[in-house]
Design an enzyme around this catalytic site. Sequence first.
Site, PDB file in Angstrom:
ATOM      1  N   CYS A 134      -6.948  69.593 -85.159  1.00  0.00           N
ATOM      2  CA  CYS A 134      -6.349  68.671 -86.131  1.00  0.00           C
ATOM      3  C   CYS A 134      -5.002  68.156 -85.640  1.00  0.00           C
ATOM      4  CB  CYS A 134      -6.179  69.367 -87.477  1.00  0.00           C
ATOM      5  SG  CYS A 134      -5.349  68.343 -88.689  1.00  0.00           S
ATOM      6  N   CYS A 137      -2.355  67.796 -88.341  1.00  0.00           N
ATOM      7  CA  CYS A 137      -1.729  69.049 -88.797  1.00  0.00           C
ATOM      8  C   CYS A 137      -0.752  69.587 -87.753  1.00  0.00           C
ATOM      9  CB  CYS A 137      -2.788  70.126 -89.032  1.00  0.00           C
ATOM     10  SG  CYS A 137      -4.281  69.564 -89.814  1.00  0.00           S
ATOM     11  N   ASP A 138      -1.145  69.534 -86.486  1.00  0.00           N
ATOM     12  CA  ASP A 138      -0.413  70.282 -85.457  1.00  0.00           C
ATOM     13  C   ASP A 138       0.328  69.424 -84.423  1.00  0.00           C
ATOM     14  OD1 ASP A 138      -1.407  72.586 -86.629  1.00  0.00           O
ATOM     15  OD2 ASP A 138      -3.242  72.518 -85.443  1.00  0.00           O
TER      16      ASP A 138
END
Length: 310
Positions: A134, A137-138
């Site tokens: 992701c 997200c990261d």
Amino acid sequence: MEHIKCLIIGSGPAGYTAAIYASRANLSPVLYEGLQAGGQLMTTTEVENFPGYPDGVEPFQMMDDMRRQAERFGAEIRSGVVTKADFSSPVKHVWVDDTTELTADAVIIATGASAKYLGLQSEKNYAGKGVSACATCDGFFYRKKTVAVVGGGDTACEEAIYLAGLCQKVYMIVRKNYLRASEIMQKRVEATANIEVLYEHNTLRLTGEGKVQGADLVFRKGQADEKEVHIAIDGFFLAIGHKPNSDLFREWLDIDETGYIVTEPDSTRTKVEGVFAAGDVADPHFRQAITAAASGCKAAIEAERYLASK
Ligand code: NDP
């Protein structure tokens, strides 16, 4: 034990749309959100192809809009993960977070799909230490660093473009000699200076001391000019597709060889009366937010007809 008339499992576009329709039909739906409230869409950066948002929309905003729309008509949205199901009797039994048992007259399964991994041992070794599925997200953790994205579809292109805005350099590791992604995404990749596409490369292993520092790749595996290549990277992002979240229902429903719940043609009905499947968990073909939403609508209408017939 609590009894629910219409239980919806999953909180992506399919689940929320089912909740909107079911609540407007007075079915008093209860929706369990699952591990990721908002579903898979929450792992993307921007939604540009959902009608009604001419300037695009952030996934969080879109899913929040859907949730609030469902709540406005009385749908009850609960956090919790459905961990077990028993569809052996007309009244369906479902367990939430392994502990709470519920019964339901109708169940709409909208559990979506989860990111696939390559299956390398080193992917597991570096979980949370440089391996991610992701970018949204990261990606932030890799600012000004070098990363690789595996895959050649729309998701891989989208992730690579997003990461290119944060990172110094982005490799795309593509197993074929072309990108499967749509023309528009391919053009955006080509126009991004700090993305380098490594065609006909496969990942052998990740390397590094305690965290990802590199990847060993093989170019043209099995051909006369096969060779191993090493790239130095700080992050390794998977974007090779998704696996339907259907394991929980394997004992009761027909599941095809790739994991999709089988429904009747032109319907969300499964082989168990009163159990319906909507969205990516049952859609091997389109897998779009808009098609998931449409099937959530169908599932609620079919659930309403089923309950009315009882
Ligand atoms: P896709 O199935 O379209 O693409 C998966 C990619 O991963 C392919 O390039 C595939 O290679 C590659 N791949 C699969 N397994 C492996 C493996 N073991 N090793 C290396 N590479 C592998 O999945 P996506 O998630 O990209 O897209 C799913 C759907 O969602 C599509 O319909 C897509 O169009 C849509 N989508 C649309 C977006 C948008 O419109 N903005 C954004 C994101 C997704 P190969 O080609 O060789 O099979």
